[in-house]
Design an enzyme around this catalytic site. Structure first.
Site, PDB file in Angstrom:
ATOM      1  N   HIS A 139       4.153  -6.463   3.656  1.00 57.02           N
ATOM      2  CA  HIS A 139       4.008  -5.019   3.895  1.00 57.02           C
ATOM      3  C   HIS A 139       4.674  -4.674   5.231  1.00 57.02           C
ATOM      4  O   HIS A 139       4.625  -5.456   6.184  1.00 57.02           O
ATOM      5  CB  HIS A 139       2.518  -4.627   3.936  1.00 57.02           C
ATOM      6  CG  HIS A 139       1.954  -4.295   2.580  1.00 57.02           C
ATOM      7  ND1 HIS A 139       0.628  -4.433   2.261  1.00 57.02           N
ATOM      8  CD2 HIS A 139       2.559  -3.809   1.460  1.00 57.02           C
ATOM      9  CE1 HIS A 139       0.430  -4.057   1.007  1.00 57.02           C
ATOM     10  NE2 HIS A 139       1.587  -3.678   0.491  1.00 57.02           N
ATOM     11  N   ASP A 166       4.084  -2.876   7.792  1.00 49.21           N
ATOM     12  CA  ASP A 166       3.387  -2.879   9.094  1.00 49.21           C
ATOM     13  C   ASP A 166       3.196  -4.291   9.652  1.00 49.21           C
ATOM     14  O   ASP A 166       2.736  -4.453  10.781  1.00 49.21           O
ATOM     15  CB  ASP A 166       2.048  -2.120   9.025  1.00 49.21           C
ATOM     16  CG  ASP A 166       1.084  -2.658   7.977  1.00 49.21           C
ATOM     17  OD1 ASP A 166       1.543  -3.058   6.888  1.00 49.21           O
ATOM     18  OD2 ASP A 166      -0.136  -2.667   8.248  1.00 49.21           O
ATOM     19  N   HIS A 167       3.588  -5.299   8.864  1.00 46.78           N
ATOM     20  CA  HIS A 167       3.495  -6.693   9.331  1.00 46.78           C
ATOM     21  C   HIS A 167       4.877  -7.333   9.428  1.00 46.78           C
ATOM     22  O   HIS A 167       4.996  -8.481   9.817  1.00 46.78           O
ATOM     23  CB  HIS A 167       2.622  -7.509   8.369  1.00 46.78           C
ATOM     24  CG  HIS A 167       1.227  -6.973   8.252  1.00 46.78           C
ATOM     25  ND1 HIS A 167       0.136  -7.591   8.817  1.00 46.78           N
ATOM     26  CD2 HIS A 167       0.756  -5.834   7.667  1.00 46.78           C
ATOM     27  CE1 HIS A 167      -0.959  -6.874   8.575  1.00 46.78           C
ATOM     28  NE2 HIS A 167      -0.608  -5.806   7.879  1.00 46.78           N
ATOM     29  N   HIS A 222      -5.366  -9.266  -1.533  1.00 46.06           N
ATOM     30  CA  HIS A 222      -4.763  -7.991  -1.115  1.00 46.06           C
ATOM     31  C   HIS A 222      -3.979  -7.439  -2.308  1.00 46.06           C
ATOM     32  O   HIS A 222      -3.973  -8.027  -3.383  1.00 46.06           O
ATOM     33  CB  HIS A 222      -3.866  -8.265   0.095  1.00 46.06           C
ATOM     34  CG  HIS A 222      -3.442  -7.055   0.858  1.00 46.06           C
ATOM     35  ND1 HIS A 222      -4.262  -5.980   1.099  1.00 46.06           N
ATOM     36  CD2 HIS A 222      -2.258  -6.753   1.461  1.00 46.06           C
ATOM     37  CE1 HIS A 222      -3.598  -5.074   1.804  1.00 46.06           C
ATOM     38  NE2 HIS A 222      -2.381  -5.506   2.033  1.00 46.06           N
ATOM     39  N   ASP A 275      -4.257  -9.054   5.614  1.00 46.63           N
ATOM     40  CA  ASP A 275      -5.013  -7.979   4.967  1.00 46.63           C
ATOM     41  C   ASP A 275      -5.733  -8.534   3.734  1.00 46.63           C
ATOM     42  O   ASP A 275      -5.130  -9.234   2.918  1.00 46.63           O
ATOM     43  CB  ASP A 275      -4.057  -6.861   4.515  1.00 46.63           C
ATOM     44  CG  ASP A 275      -3.369  -6.180   5.683  1.00 46.63           C
ATOM     45  OD1 ASP A 275      -3.548  -6.645   6.825  1.00 46.63           O
ATOM     46  OD2 ASP A 275      -2.643  -5.192   5.447  1.00 46.63           O
ATOM     47  N   HIS A 307      -6.493  -4.654  13.044  1.00 46.28           N
ATOM     48  CA  HIS A 307      -5.974  -3.903  11.900  1.00 46.28           C
ATOM     49  C   HIS A 307      -6.914  -2.717  11.626  1.00 46.28           C
ATOM     50  O   HIS A 307      -7.480  -2.566  10.546  1.00 46.28           O
ATOM     51  CB  HIS A 307      -5.859  -4.829  10.672  1.00 46.28           C
ATOM     52  CG  HIS A 307      -4.947  -4.316   9.586  1.00 46.28           C
ATOM     53  ND1 HIS A 307      -5.394  -3.506   8.577  1.00 46.28           N
ATOM     54  CD2 HIS A 307      -3.623  -4.504   9.359  1.00 46.28           C
ATOM     55  CE1 HIS A 307      -4.391  -3.229   7.764  1.00 46.28           C
ATOM     56  NE2 HIS A 307      -3.301  -3.818   8.222  1.00 46.28           N
TER      57      HIS A 307
HETATM   58 ZN   LIG Z   1      -1.521  -4.023   7.031  1.00 44.79          ZN
HETATM   59 ZN   LIG Z   2      -1.030  -4.961   3.686  1.00 42.36          ZN
END
Ligand SMILES: [Zn+2]
Ligand SMILES: [Zn+2]
Length: 305
Positions: free
Chosen positions: A65, A67-68, A141, A212, A270
């Site tokens: 994802h 954001d990572h 996730h 996550d 997070h």
């Molecule tokens: Zn995330």
């Molecule tokens: Zn994620």
């Protein structure tokens, strides 16, 4: 060893929190820094935290994802602009190779160092040498997402030189065997046991850095008896339904995992952009109703381990 949170926000950055990344400073242990996740602007956060790109040895991504992930091209290519030549290993779920090759070629970038990419598709040990072992397990996730258990191997006890002298044991190549706890026969006929001359063995540290996830058994296994568990807590307890639908955990759920695993300390990160720093105490208090030794990460916070 110390851990610095470079970004602690879920999904998108806020004025107070950047997106996910954690630096594990292993300068004392192996003259290296490891990175876990690499959200946008991670290299800027590294500068603020005075963490050297040149010392980067390993990058572990929990999942792909944005954001990572979106900070990775910057970290990799700035390292080349600095003409760094030391090898770097990148461990991430399948797809990372295509992402890196595409970004490098389309942006006319290049790398000045060997980049070893390991794509994760299943649970297992992803790294091991004399001093550390890292194991990955699939979490729960919306996309393939892994958690990591980082185990520092126990420090081998050193020989008690004073005691050896007191017992008139001469210096020599047999010291190596004594250090391994073997029985050694000396020239004067005596048999001595290495274990009688070894100091205290120092246990290595254990950490779990999870990506996550909704609560799952793999998290408990990875976090078993760790010194520090880093677990996401995207939402407060009242928003458990929302957290579940998006593949995330709440404060209370993170605390329950820490409790079940017998972790010594929990650090939640997070955090949803809906919360400001003013909400930190509330989120923390929720965790503490289940697991007392909890901290909430803020950007650039450092924890000695
Ligand atoms: Zn995330
Ligand atoms: Zn994620």
């Amino acid at each position: 060893m110390k851990m610095t949170f470079l970004g602690t926000s879920a999904g998108s950055p806020t004025a107070e929190r950047n997106v996910s990344s954690i630096a594990l400073d292993l300068l004392d242990e192996r003259h290296a820094v490891w990175l876990f996740d690499c959200g946008e602007a991670t290299q800027m956060q590294m500068r603020k935290a005075k963490i050297s790109l040149a010392k980067l040895e390993m990058i572990f991504l929990t999942h792909l994802h944005g954001d990572h992930l979106f900070g990775l091209p910057g970290v990799l290519t700035t390292r080349s602009l600095m003409n760094n030549q030391s090898p770097l290993t990148l461990i991430a779920p399948k797809g990372i190779k295509q992402f890196i090759e595409t970004v490098i070629s389309i942006s006319y970038s290049w790398l000045t160092y060997p980049l070893n990419i390991i794509e994760l598709e299943q649970d297992g040990v992803v790294f091991e040498d004399d001093s550390f072992c890292v194991e990955a397990k699939l979490l729960a996730h919306r996309v393939p997402c892994f958690g990591y258990r980082i185990v520092e191997k126990d420090h081998i006890a050193s020989l008690d030189i004073d005691k050896l002298r007191q017992d008139h044991i001469p210096v020599g190549s047999h010291y190596a065997d004594l250090k391994k706890g073997k029985i050694v026969r000396l020239d004067d006929g005596r048999s001595i046991n290495g274990y009688d001359y070894l100091g205290q063995q120092k246990p290595g540290k254990k950490l779990a850095i999870l990506g996550d996830t909704t609560p799952c058994e793999a998290s408990v296994v990875l976090a078993k008896d760790v010194d520090i568990l880093v677990h996401e807590a995207t939402q407060e307890d009242a928003l458990a339904d929302k957290a579940f639908v998006r593949g995330h955990s709440t404060t209370i759920q993170a605390a329950n995992i820490a409790k079940q695993a017998g972790a010594k300390k929990l650090i939640i990160t997070h955090i949803s952009p809906r919360y400001s720093q003013r909400d930190n105490q509330k989120l923390l208090n929720e965790c503490k109703t289940v697991f007392m030794n909890t901290d909430i990460a803020v950007d650039l916070a450092t924890f000695e381990i």
